[in-house]
Scaffold this motif. Structure first.
Motif, short mmCIF file in Angstrom:
data_model
loop_
_atom_site.label_atom_id
_atom_site.label_comp_id
_atom_site.label_asym_id
_atom_site.label_seq_id
_atom_site.Cartn_x
_atom_site.Cartn_y
_atom_site.Cartn_z
N MET A 1 13.54 43.34 2.58
CA MET A 1 12.40 43.57 3.67
C MET A 1 12.48 42.81 4.90
N HIS A 2 12.35 43.30 5.82
CA HIS A 2 12.57 42.71 7.00
C HIS A 2 11.30 42.95 7.92
N LYS A 3 10.80 41.89 8.40
CA LYS A 3 9.46 41.82 9.01
C LYS A 3 9.78 41.41 10.37
N ASP A 4 8.67 41.03 11.09
CA ASP A 4 8.80 40.46 12.70
C ASP A 4 9.76 41.03 13.32
N LEU A 5 9.73 42.28 13.54
CA LEU A 5 10.61 43.31 14.11
C LEU A 5 10.43 43.14 15.78
N HIS A 6 9.30 42.40 16.19
CA HIS A 6 9.14 42.35 17.67
C HIS A 6 9.73 40.95 18.09
N ILE A 7 10.51 40.22 17.15
CA ILE A 7 11.46 39.14 17.49
C ILE A 7 12.92 39.65 17.53
N ARG A 8 13.51 39.79 18.52
CA ARG A 8 14.88 40.33 18.47
C ARG A 8 15.87 39.95 17.71
N LYS A 9 15.83 38.54 17.46
CA LYS A 9 16.96 38.15 16.55
C LYS A 9 16.75 38.62 14.99
N ASN A 10 15.73 38.96 14.88
CA ASN A 10 15.22 39.60 13.40
C ASN A 10 15.81 41.04 13.34
N ILE A 11 15.67 41.81 14.25
CA ILE A 11 16.53 43.01 14.30
C ILE A 11 17.96 43.00 14.46
N ASP A 12 18.50 41.94 15.20
CA ASP A 12 19.84 41.67 15.20
C ASP A 12 20.50 41.32 13.70
N LYS A 13 19.54 40.30 12.76
CA LYS A 13 20.09 40.09 11.90
C LYS A 13 20.24 41.13 10.67
N LEU A 14 19.02 42.08 10.88
CA LEU A 14 19.06 43.24 10.13
C LEU A 14 20.05 44.12 10.48
N ARG A 15 20.43 44.31 11.68
CA ARG A 15 21.41 45.24 12.19
C ARG A 15 23.05 44.92 11.66
N TYR A 16 23.34 43.67 11.76
CA TYR A 16 24.44 43.20 11.43
C TYR A 16 24.52 43.17 9.87
N LYS A 17 23.67 42.66 9.15
CA LYS A 17 23.80 42.58 7.64
C LYS A 17 24.27 43.77 6.99
#
Length: 122
Positions: A1-17
């Motif tokens: 589960m990936h939340k707080d998508l308004h924070i760019r580093k969280n999107i980047d973590k998701l993308r690269y995971k």
């Protein structure tokens, strides 16, 4: 589960995971309890289009409208599975297998809670 998508580093973590892993994923609008279900061979690029660029030409229009209305802070991304598909298969067969896996998830979702309902079997 990936939340707080308004924070760019969280999107980047998701993308690269999930870099270069075929996956089945869901993007859930928590405000309206709707889900977009998708698959991707290249999650880095796909999540960039969905969550950063919000590329209208490559996105589900209703999903994009809800992102614009509620903001990314109202969304959660779930990665349901990594799909193991032999790279030795021809590209056409690999794509077909990934889409078949995606469709199996779409088929079990309630039509009134999915942005993908046009693809659901009747």
């Amino acid at each position: 589960m990936h939340k707080d998508l308004h924070i760019r580093k969280n999107i980047d973590k998701l993308r690269y995971k999930y870099d270069h892993m075929p996956i089945i994923y869901g993007i859930v609008c928590d405000s309206v309890n709707m889900i977009y279900l998708g698959s991707s061979w290249d999650p880095v690029r796909r999540f960039n289009k969905h969550l950063i660029k919000m590329d209208a030409a490559r996105m589900n229009a209703a999903l994009l409208a809800d992102i614009q209305q509620y903001g990314l802070e109202s969304f959660t991304v779930y990665v349901f599975c990594k799909v193991v598909i032999p790279r030795s298969l021809p590209l056409k067969e690999r794509k077909a297998l990934l889409l078949e896996a995606e469709q199996s998830y779409i088929d079990i979702l309630p039509w009134d809670q999915t942005y993908n309902s046009i693809n659901a079997k009747s």
